[in-house]
Write an enzyme that holds these catalytic residues in place. Structure first.
Site, PDB file in Angstrom:
ATOM      1  N   CYS A 110      14.795  13.894 -38.677  1.00 16.53           N
ATOM      2  CA  CYS A 110      15.749  12.352 -39.063  1.00 16.53           C
ATOM      3  C   CYS A 110      16.587  11.885 -39.344  1.00 16.53           C
ATOM      4  O   CYS A 110      17.786  12.561 -38.843  1.00 16.53           O
ATOM      5  CB  CYS A 110      14.034  12.462 -39.914  1.00 16.53           C
ATOM      6  SG  CYS A 110      13.958  10.409 -40.028  1.00 16.53           S
ATOM      7  N   HIS A 206       9.152  13.781 -38.472  1.00 15.03           N
ATOM      8  CA  HIS A 206       9.039  15.147 -39.341  1.00 15.03           C
ATOM      9  C   HIS A 206       7.888  15.664 -39.194  1.00 15.03           C
ATOM     10  O   HIS A 206       7.059  16.042 -39.244  1.00 15.03           O
ATOM     11  CB  HIS A 206       8.952  13.559 -40.417  1.00 15.03           C
ATOM     12  CG  HIS A 206       9.807  13.060 -41.362  1.00 15.03           C
ATOM     13  ND1 HIS A 206       9.832  13.852 -41.924  1.00 15.03           N
ATOM     14  CD2 HIS A 206       9.649  12.123 -40.799  1.00 15.03           C
ATOM     15  CE1 HIS A 206      11.625  12.930 -42.591  1.00 15.03           C
ATOM     16  NE2 HIS A 206      10.877  11.735 -41.470  1.00 15.03           N
ATOM     17  N   GLU A 208       7.832  18.948 -40.796  1.00 16.86           N
ATOM     18  CA  GLU A 208       7.162  19.249 -41.953  1.00 16.86           C
ATOM     19  C   GLU A 208       5.753  18.512 -42.234  1.00 16.86           C
ATOM     20  O   GLU A 208       5.190  18.497 -42.885  1.00 16.86           O
ATOM     21  CB  GLU A 208       8.353  19.193 -43.572  1.00 16.86           C
ATOM     22  CG  GLU A 208       8.247  17.596 -43.244  1.00 16.86           C
ATOM     23  CD  GLU A 208       9.013  16.742 -42.615  1.00 16.86           C
ATOM     24  OE1 GLU A 208       9.183  15.467 -43.560  1.00 16.86           O
ATOM     25  OE2 GLU A 208       9.310  16.982 -41.889  1.00 16.86           O
TER      26      GLU A 208
END
Length: 227
Positions: A110, A206, A208
Site C-alpha cells: 500500500c 493489504h 497481511e
C-alpha cells in the site's frame, strides 16, 4: 537460521493498560505473516543509520500507513491528502535507498508501493473516487486484480486474484525502472515491480489481512534466503 525481514513501523499516539503515550507500532498481522512465511520479523521504527540496519537484513517489508508528503513528488497537497509524517517518510526513503543499493529484497504494501514509486521518480494520484478502493473508516474493499503475464507477481499469484484494498491514492506516473504488473477493473495500478533478477515488488492491497494466503510473504522470504 531464519531470515531476518525488517518491517517498518509507525510512530503514533497509542493507549494500552494505564498508558497513553507515543508508540512505535505496526499491525501484528504483518509480523504473523512474516513468521508464518518462515522468517523472523524485525520491527523498524523511524530512527537513524538506515544503511547499517539494512546490512543485517535479508529482506525489507515497507508497511502501509499514512499518505506520503506530496512535496516528495513535486505536488501541492490535495484537500483529502493526510497530514505529512516527515520523520517516517525520511526514514523509509533512506531504508529503501539502502536496500536497493545493497540488493536486499523489497516488498512494499500500500503506502510502501507508493513510496517505492515515488523514490524511483514517479508520482501519485492523490485521491481516487470515494468508495472505489476503500470504505472508511475501516472497511476493506474486495477487489479483483488481473496480473500481467510473465511478471513476477503473476508467477506468485496467477492471472487473477481477489484482494483486500484500503487506499484512496494510487500510482500515476511510474518511477524509473518500474512496470505495472497488476491492475483492477477500473485501471488502477495494483502492483509494480522492477525488471531483472532482484526481488523488488509493490502491491497496492493489504496481503497481511488474509493470513490464509502467504504467497507474497513466502516469495519475499525465499528471495531473502537466496540473497
Amino acid at each position: 537460521m531464519r531470515p531476518l525481514i525488517g518491517v517498518t513501523t509507525y510512530r503514533e499516539p497509542a493507549r494500552w493498560s494505564v498508558w497513553d503515550q507515543g508508540a512505535a507500532l505496526v499491525p501484528e498481522s504483518y509480523v504473523e505473516a512474516v513468521e508464518r512465511a518462515g522468517a523472523t520479523a524485525v520491527l523498524l521504527p523511524p530512527q537513524a543509520d538506515a544503511g547499517r540496519l539494512v546490512g543485517v537484513l535479508d529482506g525489507l517489508l515497507l508497511a502501509g500507513g499514512a499518505d506520503l508528503d506530496p512535496a516528495r513528488y513535486g505536488a501541492d497537497p490535495h484537500p483529502r491528502t493526510g497530514a505529512p509524517q516527515g520523520a517516517r517518510d525520511t526514514w523509509e526513503f533512506d531504508l529503501l535507498a539502502a536496500a536497493l543499493g545493497a540488493g536486499v529484497p523489497v516488498l512494499g504494501v500500500c503506502r510502501g508501493m507508493q513510496l517505492l514509486n515515488v523514490a524511483l521518480g514517479g508520482d501519485l494520484v492523490q485521491h481516487l473516487p470515494d468508495g472505489s478502493h476503500q470504505d472508511p473508516p475501516a472497511r476493506f474493499v474486495k477487489t479483483e486484480v488481473r496480473t500481467v503475464g510473465g511478471s513476477r507477481i503473476a508467477a506468485i499469484l496467477g492471472e487473477d486474484t481477489q484482494v483486500n484494498c484500503y487506499h484512496h491514492q494510487a500510482v500515476a506516473r511510474l518511477g524509473d525502472g518500474l512496470r505495472a504488473t497488476a491492475r483492477s477493473a477500473d485501471g488502477v495500478v495494483e502492483a509494480v515491480e522492477t525488471d531483472g533478477p532482484g526481488f523488488v515488488v509493490g502491491v497496492q492491497w493489504h496481503p497481511e489481512t488474509d493470513l490464509s494466503d502467504l504467497r507474497l510473504f513466502e516469495a519475499l522470504v525465499s528471495a531473502g534466503k537466496k540473497g
